[in-house]
Design a protein around this motif. Structure first.
Motif, PDB file in Angstrom:
ATOM      1  N   ASP A   1       0.517   5.722  -0.771  1.00  0.00           N
ATOM      2  CA  ASP A   1      -0.170   6.094   0.460  1.00  0.00           C
ATOM      3  C   ASP A   1       0.830   6.175   1.615  1.00  0.00           C
ATOM      4  O   ASP A   1       1.882   5.540   1.594  1.00  0.00           O
TER       5      ASP A   1
ATOM      6  N   ARG B   1      -3.876  -2.984  -4.687  1.00  0.00           N
ATOM      7  CA  ARG B   1      -4.717  -2.062  -5.467  1.00  0.00           C
ATOM      8  C   ARG B   1      -6.199  -2.333  -5.239  1.00  0.00           C
ATOM      9  O   ARG B   1      -7.011  -1.407  -5.229  1.00  0.00           O
TER      10      ARG B   1
ATOM     11  N   LEU C   1       0.840  -1.203   0.000  1.00  0.00           N
ATOM     12  CA  LEU C   1       0.000   0.000   0.000  1.00  0.00           C
ATOM     13  C   LEU C   1       0.872   1.248   0.000  1.00  0.00           C
ATOM     14  O   LEU C   1       0.581   2.228  -0.687  1.00  0.00           O
TER      15      LEU C   1
ATOM     16  N   LYS D   1      -6.980  -0.770  -1.948  1.00  0.00           N
ATOM     17  CA  LYS D   1      -7.018   0.687  -2.076  1.00  0.00           C
ATOM     18  C   LYS D   1      -8.331   1.144  -2.716  1.00  0.00           C
ATOM     19  O   LYS D   1      -8.935   2.123  -2.277  1.00  0.00           O
TER      20      LYS D   1
ATOM     21  N   LYS E   1     -11.036   3.575  -0.827  1.00  0.00           N
ATOM     22  CA  LYS E   1     -11.411   4.870  -1.413  1.00  0.00           C
ATOM     23  C   LYS E   1     -12.874   4.938  -1.798  1.00  0.00           C
ATOM     24  O   LYS E   1     -13.450   6.021  -1.894  1.00  0.00           O
TER      25      LYS E   1
END
Length: 401
Positions: free
Chosen positions: A30, A382, A25, A385, A389
């Motif tokens: 990030d 991913r 990550l 993530k 989000k």
């Protein structure tokens, strides 16, 4: 995005999700912080973990480590579980958008929930607890004291905490069934994201130098090129049913088939394996050294419980054999097989499917390709993530003064 990853256990050099996911990550851009007490995996079960518990001092250490910051905190016992000392102040200083907690009904998650009420971040929980690995008394029908204890110690607590959790991420559908049925998490608050594999170090023996290393490892283990090596790795506990593989290999040899078994790990069942002449036992090795053992093997088998090592073995080009009770079989469709749980004869028959080297090679090629394309840790990070989000992170923040 600023992410805090809270986990009681953490040991350098292992390939668990807690070691790899935060770093991946961080590689995605990030800002990632791991908050941990560095307890050993399975620290609640003295028969399953190895090493010493860290001291309970009032220390607080911080170090940079490959795309993330690791905060080592002191802890105090709460029965068989623990509380992280200074967790609220640590979260306040980091000011995360998201906190990921490894656990569904732990006291540490309770600490994070209390902090959320004042600091306003989003909470995601993550679990790899397989339904099939839960005690049989929980999974069978009827009422029992085990079920009553679970209801009060896990189900009610997990259901309450889930009101404050945005999503619970399970590594398989099997894990989701477990958190819904036994931890009270509403199914609408769950999502499946697989565990991953580091395809930079787990890959097949293809080029000449790696092939040479394969033969060198086999030679060091006293294994000839003609023998078919079945590998198992992990903690040798009763729940893993490792003897099923050892017995199957022993019987195949007595019938004239050149199978051998290699067990890499340690645990209470180690002594039982020593009686099998066609089984070789190797001690635990650092995670980064495991690929050499997988590449020296021809087949991988885990007779009972699923493990992230199945992905590592597939990435190294090995057909994987699993229990027919494993629900996440879509990962190994066409690149592995199942056998009847606990049945030595069934294990023997399944091993014999991979006697032919051409079949093993063809399946191994497909297995390695699938791991690279769908299960590398970069791909999994991913997916995490996108999920983090998609939930409106930091849309509503409380003000702490």
């Amino acid at each position: 995005m600023k992410i805090a990853y809270v986990v009681e256990t953490y040991t350098e050099g292992l390939g668990y999700i807690d070691n790899v996911l935060p770093k991946e990550l961080g590689a995605e851009g990030d800002q990632v912080h791991i908050i941990t007490c560095r307890l050993p995996a399975y620290y609640q079960n003295s028969a399953a973990f190895f090493g010493a518990l860290p001291e309970k001092g009032d220390y607080l250490e911080e170090e940079k480590s490959e795309n993330c910051t690791i905060h080592t905190c002191a802890y105090k016992n709460l029965g068989k579980r623990i509380l992280i000392k200074g967790l609220f102040n640590k979260l306040k200083s980091i000011d995360p958008d998201v906190v990921i907690v490894r656990g569904i009904a732990s006291p540490v998650l309770g600490q994070v929930v209390l902090a959320k009420l004042l600091l306003g971040f989003e909470i995601f929980t993550s679990t790899g607890q397989a339904y099939s690995a839960l005690p049989q008394a929980l999974r069978e029908g009827g009422l029992s004291m085990v079920k009553v204890h679970n209801f009060f110690s896990r189900f009610l607590i997990g259901k309450f905490f889930s009101y404050f959790v945005t999503k619970c991420i399970g590594s398989t559908e099997d894990c989701i069934d477990a958190v819904v049925d036994f931890y009270g998490v509403p199914r609408r608050k769950t999502v499946v994201i697989s565990l991953g594999v580091d395809t930079n170090i787990f890959f097949p023996a293809v080029d000449p130098s790696v092939l040479r290393a394969r033969f060198e490892v086999r030679e060091s283990l006293g294994i000839s090129n003609e023998e078919i090596v079945c590998i198992w790795t992990g903690r040798m506990t009763t729940a893993k049913s490792v003897e099923v593989l050892a017995q199957a290999v022993e019987e195949l040899n007595s019938e004239g088939y050149p199978f051998v078994a290699v067990f890499v790990g340690d645990g209470p069942e180690k002594e039982k394996l020593k009686k099998y002449k066609k089984s070789t036992i190797q001690p635990f090795v650092p995670w980064s050294e495991l690929p050499a053992f997988y590449r020296a093997a021809d087949i991988a088998a885990w007779p009972r419980s699923i493990t992230t090592s199945t992905l590592d073995a597939s990435a190294c080009g090995l057909p994987v054999i699993l229990s027919d009770q494993e629900k996440a079989q879509e990962r190994w469709e066409d690149i592995g097989s199942t056998y009847e749980l606990g049945n030595v004869a069934s294990m023997k028959a399944t091993l014999m499917k991979y006697r032919d080297i051409k079949r093993r090679s063809a399946i191994g090629f497909l297995a390695a390709a699938r791991m690279r394309e769908h299960y590398s840790w970069k791909v999994i990070a991913r997916e995490f993530k996108r999920e983090l989000k998609s939930r409106g992170v930091k849309l509503c923040r409380y003000v702490y003064t």
